[in-house]
Design a protein around this motif. Structure first.
Motif, short mmCIF file in Angstrom:
data_model
loop_
_atom_site.label_atom_id
_atom_site.label_comp_id
_atom_site.label_asym_id
_atom_site.label_seq_id
_atom_site.Cartn_x
_atom_site.Cartn_y
_atom_site.Cartn_z
N THR A 251 0.84 -1.20 0.00
CA THR A 251 0.00 0.00 0.00
C THR A 251 0.88 1.25 0.00
OG1 THR A 251 -0.09 0.19 2.41
CG2 THR A 251 -1.72 -1.25 1.37
N GLU A 252 0.24 2.39 -0.28
CA GLU A 252 0.97 3.65 -0.24
C GLU A 252 1.45 3.95 1.18
OE1 GLU A 252 2.11 5.45 -2.54
OE2 GLU A 252 1.15 4.41 -4.20
N SER A 253 0.69 3.49 2.17
CA SER A 253 1.11 3.68 3.56
C SER A 253 2.41 2.92 3.83
CB SER A 253 0.02 3.20 4.52
OG SER A 253 0.44 3.30 5.85
N ASP A 254 2.51 1.71 3.29
CA ASP A 254 3.75 0.93 3.43
C ASP A 254 4.93 1.68 2.82
OD1 ASP A 254 2.30 -1.11 4.59
OD2 ASP A 254 2.08 -2.22 2.73
N ARG A 255 4.69 2.29 1.65
CA ARG A 255 5.77 2.99 0.96
C ARG A 255 6.19 4.24 1.72
NH1 ARG A 255 5.47 3.98 -5.09
NH2 ARG A 255 7.58 3.18 -5.04
N ALA A 256 5.20 4.92 2.31
CA ALA A 256 5.50 6.15 3.04
C ALA A 256 6.38 5.88 4.24
CB ALA A 256 4.20 6.82 3.47
N GLN A 257 6.28 4.67 4.80
CA GLN A 257 7.05 4.32 5.98
C GLN A 257 8.43 3.75 5.65
OE1 GLN A 257 4.65 1.74 8.46
NE2 GLN A 257 2.84 3.03 8.16
N ALA A 258 8.70 3.60 4.36
CA ALA A 258 10.00 3.04 3.96
C ALA A 258 11.12 4.00 4.33
CB ALA A 258 10.02 2.78 2.45
N PRO A 259 12.24 3.49 4.82
CA PRO A 259 13.35 4.36 5.20
C PRO A 259 14.01 4.99 3.98
CG PRO A 259 14.00 2.05 5.34
CD PRO A 259 12.52 2.06 5.07
N ASN A 260 14.59 6.15 4.17
CA ASN A 260 15.36 6.81 3.12
C ASN A 260 16.64 6.01 2.90
OD1 ASN A 260 17.17 8.51 1.69
ND2 ASN A 260 16.09 10.32 2.42
N PRO A 261 16.94 5.62 1.67
CA PRO A 261 18.14 4.80 1.42
C PRO A 261 19.44 5.51 1.79
CG PRO A 261 17.14 5.53 -0.65
CD PRO A 261 16.16 5.83 0.43
N ASP A 262 19.40 6.84 1.94
CA ASP A 262 20.59 7.58 2.33
C ASP A 262 20.74 7.72 3.84
OD1 ASP A 262 21.51 7.93 -0.21
OD2 ASP A 262 20.80 9.99 -0.44
N ASP A 263 19.76 7.22 4.60
CA ASP A 263 19.86 7.31 6.06
C ASP A 263 21.10 6.56 6.55
OD1 ASP A 263 17.57 8.77 6.18
OD2 ASP A 263 16.28 7.15 6.89
N GLY A 264 21.83 7.18 7.46
CA GLY A 264 23.01 6.55 8.03
C GLY A 264 24.26 6.68 7.19
N LYS A 265 24.14 7.33 6.03
CA LYS A 265 25.30 7.52 5.15
C LYS A 265 25.77 8.97 5.23
CE LYS A 265 23.77 4.01 1.82
NZ LYS A 265 23.41 3.75 0.40
N PRO A 266 27.00 9.25 4.82
CA PRO A 266 27.47 10.64 4.77
C PRO A 266 26.60 11.46 3.81
CG PRO A 266 29.31 9.10 4.54
CD PRO A 266 28.05 8.30 4.43
N PRO A 267 26.65 12.79 3.90
CA PRO A 267 25.83 13.64 3.04
C PRO A 267 26.04 13.34 1.56
CG PRO A 267 26.86 14.94 4.77
CD PRO A 267 27.47 13.57 4.84
N ARG A 268 24.95 13.37 0.81
CA ARG A 268 25.02 13.11 -0.63
C ARG A 268 25.37 14.39 -1.38
NH1 ARG A 268 23.62 9.55 -4.47
NH2 ARG A 268 22.70 8.09 -2.98
N PHE A 269 26.25 14.25 -2.36
CA PHE A 269 26.53 15.35 -3.29
C PHE A 269 26.12 14.91 -4.69
CE2 PHE A 269 30.39 12.75 -3.41
CZ PHE A 269 30.59 12.60 -4.78
N THR A 270 25.81 15.88 -5.53
CA THR A 270 25.53 15.60 -6.93
C THR A 270 26.26 16.62 -7.79
OG1 THR A 270 23.36 14.65 -6.49
CG2 THR A 270 23.76 15.43 -8.72
N VAL A 271 26.95 16.14 -8.79
CA VAL A 271 27.60 17.00 -9.79
C VAL A 271 26.67 17.05 -11.00
CG1 VAL A 271 29.64 17.40 -11.20
CG2 VAL A 271 29.88 16.30 -8.96
N ILE A 272 26.09 18.22 -11.22
CA ILE A 272 25.18 18.43 -12.35
C ILE A 272 26.01 18.81 -13.56
CG2 ILE A 272 23.20 19.74 -13.21
CD1 ILE A 272 22.50 20.31 -10.28
N CYS A 273 25.92 18.01 -14.60
CA CYS A 273 26.76 18.20 -15.78
C CYS A 273 25.90 18.68 -16.94
CB CYS A 273 27.46 16.90 -16.15
SG CYS A 273 28.32 16.12 -14.76
N THR A 274 26.17 19.88 -17.42
CA THR A 274 25.45 20.45 -18.56
C THR A 274 26.47 20.95 -19.58
OG1 THR A 274 25.39 22.74 -17.74
CG2 THR A 274 23.66 21.24 -16.95
N PRO A 275 26.04 21.28 -20.79
CA PRO A 275 26.99 21.80 -21.78
C PRO A 275 27.66 23.10 -21.33
CG PRO A 275 24.98 21.06 -22.85
CD PRO A 275 24.72 21.02 -21.38
N GLN A 276 27.02 23.82 -20.40
CA GLN A 276 27.57 25.08 -19.92
C GLN A 276 28.63 24.90 -18.84
OE1 GLN A 276 24.06 24.63 -20.22
NE2 GLN A 276 24.36 25.44 -22.30
#
Length: 375
Positions: A251-276
């Motif tokens: 159910t959607e309730s089950d999904r809402a209670q799912a843990p964040n996969p990044d929990d317990g890990k160091p902060p996430r970074f993202t490098v956004i790559c564009t032509p600019q």
């Protein structure tokens, strides 16, 4: 909270020894790819990581530490552009030993692309996560992906949500996951596996299976047209502890209670790559909203849930209705751009926004049931 840590239009040399990243850069250089993301986790925090990285002018494998390298090509169309692109992409997957997570959500992969990717996975030993959500993949495309599970013992998480998988595809995936020794999480939410597909998985996750039970631990079957009786069989087995699962999401309730996969890990970074150039941000920028949908004979209701949405955001939201397309942007950020399963009447469609959600009502061009939201 950490926020953006660099200005756009900076340049980096990618020295990652990755055929997949090299191919993405090549496609971007020649105009075939508008953007792609590289993501990982920074032990020292994103701001400090970025301040150390940018003066060097290059991004190397050791900048990702031991947390893996994620390549995100979601919401792009280059992979499915033609035979040459599929050939190049599958070849890059076979040769790559660097990328651990490959995200291809809403990339128009289809059955043909799924087959090419499956063939490449037979030769890949680094990918632990593959996201193929919202790609119009049906049972025909699932057959080769399920066959991969007989030989690939690296993949741990497979996301096939929002596709067109029916009971036959579910049977193949259930059988493959029962034999596989590495796959621990399978997301099949918002498909059409039905009661037969649910029963196939009930047999596959039996903890008493010999000689060895399945490695699967998390199974998501939310939004699959499963009857109450079939759902109760699965839920009852799960709660009685006779399955291998640690989490069953029906159910959607089950999904809402799912843990964040990044929990317990160091902060996430993202490098956004564009032509600019490149931009470094904390978190996963452009993360799309959670999407739920329902229908009757004449209309489809789509609800996009995103915490930062507010009722007062009307002026910054753009919802475009095509005859078989839905596109949603908020403050210039693309949240959804999909080809719909069926045709709609754009002039009769409507949307409204509230705190935490955006509701869209699509008027079907023809009365009847849709098998899925996307085509």
């Amino acid at each position: 909270d950490e926020t953006e840590s660099s200005a756009p239009a900076r340049r980096l040399v990618f020295d990652l020894d990755s055929s997949l990243v090299d191919l993405a850069s090549h496609w971007q250089k020649f105009g075939a790819l508008g953007h792609f993301y590289l993501s990982g986790h920074a032990e020292e925090g994103v701001e400090a990581w970025s301040e150390k990285l940018l003066p060097k002018g290059s991004l190397r494998l050791n900048d990702f530490g031991n947390h893996g390298v994620e390549l995100d090509l979601s919401d792009t169309e280059v992979v499915a552009a033609g035979f040459q692109e599929l050939t190049e992409f599958s070849g890059a997957i076979k040769r790559d030993n660097t990328v651990t997570s490959l995200r291809l959500a809403r990339a128009r992969v289809g059955n043909s692309g799924a087959s090419w990717i499956a063939g490449a996975l037979m030769r890949n030993f680094s990918l632990t996560e593959l996201v193929l959500s919202g790609n119009g993949i049906g049972d025909e495309g699932i057959d080769p992906l399920a066959a991969v599970l007989d030989s690939n013992n690296t993949l741990k998480r497979l996301d096939l949500s929002y596709n067109r998988i029916g009971s036959r595809g579910a049977e193949q995936l259930a059988s493959g996951s029962a034999r596989n020794r590495s796959l621990t999480e399978l997301d099949l939410s918002n498909n059409s596996v039905g009661d037969q597909g649910a029963d196939h998985f009930l047999a596959a996750i039996d903890s008493g299976v010999r000689p060895r039970p399945s490695a699967l631990r998390v199974l998501d079957l939310c939004g699959n047209s499963i009857s109450r009786r079939a759902e109760e069989r699965l839920v009852s087995a799960f709660h009685r502890g006779i399955t291998v699962l640690s989490a069953l999401r029906m159910t959607e309730s089950d999904r809402a209670q799912a843990p964040n996969p990044d929990d317990g890990k160091p902060p996430r970074f993202t490098v956004i790559c564009t032509p600019q150039g490149i931009e470094v941000r904390a978190g996963r920028p452009g993360q799309r909203a959670q999407v739920n949908w329902d229908q009757d004979q004449g209309d489809v209701e789509v609800v996009l849930k995103r915490g930062e949405l507010r009722k007062s955001d009307t002026a910054v939201i753009d919802v475009c209705f095509g005859h078989q397309r839905l596109k949603v942007t908020v403050r210039g950020e693309l949240l959804m751009d999909i080809e719909l399963y069926g045709r709609i009447r754009p002039e009769d469609c409507a949307w409204t926004v509230g705190d935490g959600f955006l509701q869209v009502v699509l008027a079907k061009a023809e009365v009847g049931r849709w098998r899925a939201l996307t085509n």
